[in-house]
Design a protein around this motif. Structure first.
Motif, mmCIF file in Angstrom:
data_model
loop_
_atom_site.group_PDB
_atom_site.id
_atom_site.type_symbol
_atom_site.label_atom_id
_atom_site.label_comp_id
_atom_site.label_asym_id
_atom_site.label_seq_id
_atom_site.Cartn_x
_atom_site.Cartn_y
_atom_site.Cartn_z
ATOM 1 N N TYR A 51 9.447 -11.813 0.603
ATOM 2 C CA TYR A 51 9.020 -10.341 0.872
ATOM 3 C C TYR A 51 8.552 -9.776 -0.373
ATOM 4 O O TYR A 51 8.886 -10.154 -1.367
ATOM 5 C CB TYR A 51 10.392 -9.672 1.079
ATOM 6 C CG TYR A 51 10.965 -9.855 2.394
ATOM 7 C CD1 TYR A 51 10.586 -8.935 3.575
ATOM 8 C CD2 TYR A 51 11.812 -10.794 3.020
ATOM 9 C CE1 TYR A 51 10.981 -9.314 4.797
ATOM 10 C CE2 TYR A 51 12.449 -10.811 4.171
ATOM 11 C CZ TYR A 51 11.988 -10.135 5.098
ATOM 12 O OH TYR A 51 12.326 -10.541 6.231
ATOM 13 N N ILE A 53 6.435 -5.519 -1.602
ATOM 14 C CA ILE A 53 6.311 -4.448 -1.288
ATOM 15 C C ILE A 53 4.947 -3.983 -1.211
ATOM 16 O O ILE A 53 4.128 -4.352 -2.056
ATOM 17 C CB ILE A 53 6.939 -3.548 -2.370
ATOM 18 C CG1 ILE A 53 8.531 -4.140 -2.808
ATOM 19 C CG2 ILE A 53 7.057 -1.707 -2.173
ATOM 20 C CD1 ILE A 53 9.465 -3.898 -1.545
ATOM 21 N N THR A 54 4.402 -3.225 -0.318
ATOM 22 C CA THR A 54 3.234 -2.580 -0.026
ATOM 23 C C THR A 54 2.921 -1.502 -0.927
ATOM 24 O O THR A 54 3.658 -0.869 -1.320
ATOM 25 C CB THR A 54 2.715 -2.439 1.359
ATOM 26 O OG1 THR A 54 3.832 -1.410 1.794
ATOM 27 C CG2 THR A 54 2.882 -3.831 2.241
ATOM 28 N N GLY A 57 4.882 1.509 0.255
ATOM 29 C CA GLY A 57 6.062 1.369 0.024
ATOM 30 C C GLY A 57 6.984 0.611 1.180
ATOM 31 O O GLY A 57 8.247 0.704 1.054
ATOM 32 N N ARG A 58 6.512 0.077 2.037
ATOM 33 C CA ARG A 58 7.083 -1.049 3.076
ATOM 34 C C ARG A 58 7.305 -2.016 2.391
ATOM 35 O O ARG A 58 6.661 -2.875 1.521
ATOM 36 C CB ARG A 58 6.335 -0.848 4.241
ATOM 37 C CG ARG A 58 6.042 0.254 4.925
ATOM 38 C CD ARG A 58 5.024 0.135 6.266
ATOM 39 N NE ARG A 58 3.957 -0.143 5.777
ATOM 40 C CZ ARG A 58 3.199 -1.330 6.343
ATOM 41 N NH1 ARG A 58 4.191 -2.208 6.819
ATOM 42 N NH2 ARG A 58 2.173 -1.655 6.061
ATOM 43 N N GLU A 59 8.376 -2.619 2.667
ATOM 44 C CA GLU A 59 8.951 -4.198 2.698
ATOM 45 C C GLU A 59 8.409 -5.212 3.690
ATOM 46 O O GLU A 59 9.082 -4.945 5.021
ATOM 47 C CB GLU A 59 10.279 -4.376 2.235
ATOM 48 C CG GLU A 59 10.580 -5.724 1.866
ATOM 49 C CD GLU A 59 12.198 -5.930 1.381
ATOM 50 O OE1 GLU A 59 12.417 -6.528 0.445
ATOM 51 O OE2 GLU A 59 12.867 -5.281 2.328
ATOM 52 N N THR A 83 5.900 -9.093 -7.753
ATOM 53 C CA THR A 83 6.707 -8.060 -6.906
ATOM 54 C C THR A 83 7.722 -7.659 -8.126
ATOM 55 O O THR A 83 8.126 -6.356 -8.127
ATOM 56 C CB THR A 83 7.516 -8.681 -5.915
ATOM 57 O OG1 THR A 83 6.285 -9.245 -4.925
ATOM 58 C CG2 THR A 83 8.215 -7.819 -5.140
ATOM 59 N N ARG A 88 2.205 -4.185 -6.451
ATOM 60 C CA ARG A 88 2.363 -3.932 -5.032
ATOM 61 C C ARG A 88 0.998 -4.686 -4.335
ATOM 62 O O ARG A 88 -0.029 -4.810 -5.040
ATOM 63 C CB ARG A 88 2.298 -2.511 -4.647
ATOM 64 C CG ARG A 88 3.573 -1.703 -5.396
ATOM 65 C CD ARG A 88 4.587 -2.255 -4.557
ATOM 66 N NE ARG A 88 5.758 -1.324 -5.032
ATOM 67 C CZ ARG A 88 6.840 -2.045 -6.162
ATOM 68 N NH1 ARG A 88 6.666 -3.101 -6.403
ATOM 69 N NH2 ARG A 88 7.722 -1.076 -6.494
#
Length: 459
Positions: A51, A53-54, A57-59, A83, A88
């Motif tokens: 996982y 983080i974009t 702000g999305r995971e 990360t 990001r």
């Protein structure tokens, strides 16, 4: 009678002894989110997923691939470390063409002059969108940029963009308009196809110059930097690290003192003699000279204030700001140039009288014979004819500015003073871009070392 049977109570079950976890049991354990895992795909490649983080702000889960477990593990470890450090990953699904259009309206339009915006718009439409427009912004790589810009210098743009075909189509429309009409006196010949639209075809090899490639690279770098820092769509600017193998800056040979003097003497009777005298002795840009108005000129004190420029924008001539804040300047005018401007003003007054009601008073120092501003491209053609008439080496109109800087430098004027005349932000800009040191200055400098060879005896 029913007999009740009494059953013995069951003994409580003893708790089972905990068994140690085997390797097999631990292998089936689910990893914590973000820890990542590696598996081998059916095609033999290894895939690692973790996982991240974009930028919005999305995971999300991202995969990396490799031929060996070790290779994927290394990539996965790096991605997880990035990360953890706060880096990001890009999240935009925009194409390069979509972002370029957005950038023009939301960033460029509010930052630059109208003429610069028009230049950006033209370069993006003609070159950047055809080269990179269909690619996703987040998948654009340095190799794509390098290959695309290199292609511009290898492929004839007249053929690639259909320029010659368009010329022939316009010429066909003009020919149709003239059908059945008697030929006009002094009518211009209709010029259509010149190369690839001819039958048979003849390519003109019209490739893009080094200067245009350098400009495109600089423009793309600025666009991608805004995608990184302003819009936070990208995590890095791939054009910033790119090194292209092209000339940094084309070299221009300024006029010598003899050439400049010969030119001004030969055109003394021309109605725009004062314009070229101003450009050559004060180093004004073409737009600055054509946008000069009498309200900016003080002939009594011998001063000219440069605070605006004339340019063609969106098909119309407009007065706008000068190139930079430092370009706004107050310049002292030499006495011979003051005399030339007085003569020019008297001649313009006579032209105004001759034009009568046709005169359109815009207050321009240099205007057409009816007072309207001079078309910059017509100025270029007029200058070329005067160079031929004077028998001097043909240069661009802008090179009069180069010549002014070089001639001042050859006369011993310090770079700091030349900087003030030209309106540069620093003497370094003046030195690197505009000053072509005259041969006599260089020779005088090295001749001072003649004592090394015994040519000058010490007293």
């Amino acid at each position: 009678m029913t007999t009740l049977a009494f059953m013995e109570p069951e003994e409580p079950k003893k708790p089972r002894k905990a068994q140690p976890k085997t390797a097999k049991a631990s292998a089936g354990k689910r990893n914590v989110n973000g820890e990542g895992n590696i598996r081998q795909r059916s095609n033999g490649l290894y895939e690692g997923r973790a996982y991240v983080i974009t930028t919005d702000g999305r995971e999300v889960r991202k995969s990396v691939y490799g031929k060996t477990w070790e290779e994927v593990h290394q990539k996965l470890t790096k991605m997880q470390a990035d990360t953890m450090s706060g880096k990001r990953v890009a999240s935009s699904t925009q194409t390069v063409a979509e972002y370029l259009g957005y950038w023009l309206e939301e960033h460029a339009r509010h930052r630059v002059r109208d003429t610069t915006f028009a230049s950006y718009n033209w370069l993006i439409t003609k070159y950047l969108i055809p080269l990179f427009g269909k690619k996703k912004l987040t998948t654009l790589r340095p190799n794509d940029v390098r290959r695309g810009l290199f292609q511009l210098q290898q492929v004839c743009q007249c053929c690639a963009q259909g320029k010659d075909k368009a010329r022939e189509e316009r010429a066909a429309v003009e020919r149709k308009k003239r059908e059945g009409r008697p030929p006009r006196k002094n009518a211009k010949a209709i010029v259509g196809a010149r190369c690839c639209a001819l039958v048979p075809q003849a390519c003109c090899r019209s490739t893009v110059s080094d200067g245009t490639v350098r400009y495109l690279h600089r423009l793309l770098r600025a666009v991608l930097q805004d995608a990184v820092s302003e819009d936070e769509i990208l995590t890095e600017n791939i054009a910033k690290k790119l090194r292209l193998n092209h000339k940094y800056r084309p070299k221009f040979k300024a006029w010598s003192r003899a050439e400049a003097t010969k030119f001004l003497e030969s055109i003394r009777e021309d109605r725009l003699y004062a314009l070229y005298a101003v450009a050559l002795s004060l180093g004004l840009r073409r737009g600055e000279a054509l946008g000069l108005r009498w309200s900016d000129v003080d002939l009594d004190d011998g001063l000219i204030r440069v605070n605006q420029a004339l340019h063609r924008v969106d098909g119309a001539l407009k007065l706008g700001d000068v190139k930079t804040d430092g370009s706004t300047r107050l310049i002292a005018v030499p006495k011979p140039l003051v005399s030339a401007l007085r003569v020019h003003r008297a001649a313009q007054a006579q032209e105004k009288k001759n034009a009568g009601k046709s005169w359109q008073d815009g207050g321009y120092v240099f205007s057409t014979m009816i007072g309207t501003p001079i078309e910059p491209r017509n100025m270029n053609r007029h200058f070329d004819r005067l160079c031929e008439k004077a028998g001097v080496r043909r240069i661009r109109f802008h090179d009069l500015r180069h010549s002014c800087a070089s001639l001042l430098y050859s006369q011993g004027v310090p770079l700091e003073n030349i900087q003030d005349v030209l309106g540069h932000s620093s003497p370094t800009v003046t030195k690197v871009i505009y000053v072509d040191v005259a041969e006599d200055v260089t020779r005088d400098a090295v001749d001072r070392l003649g004592f090394l060879f015994g040519e000058h005896d010490e007293e």
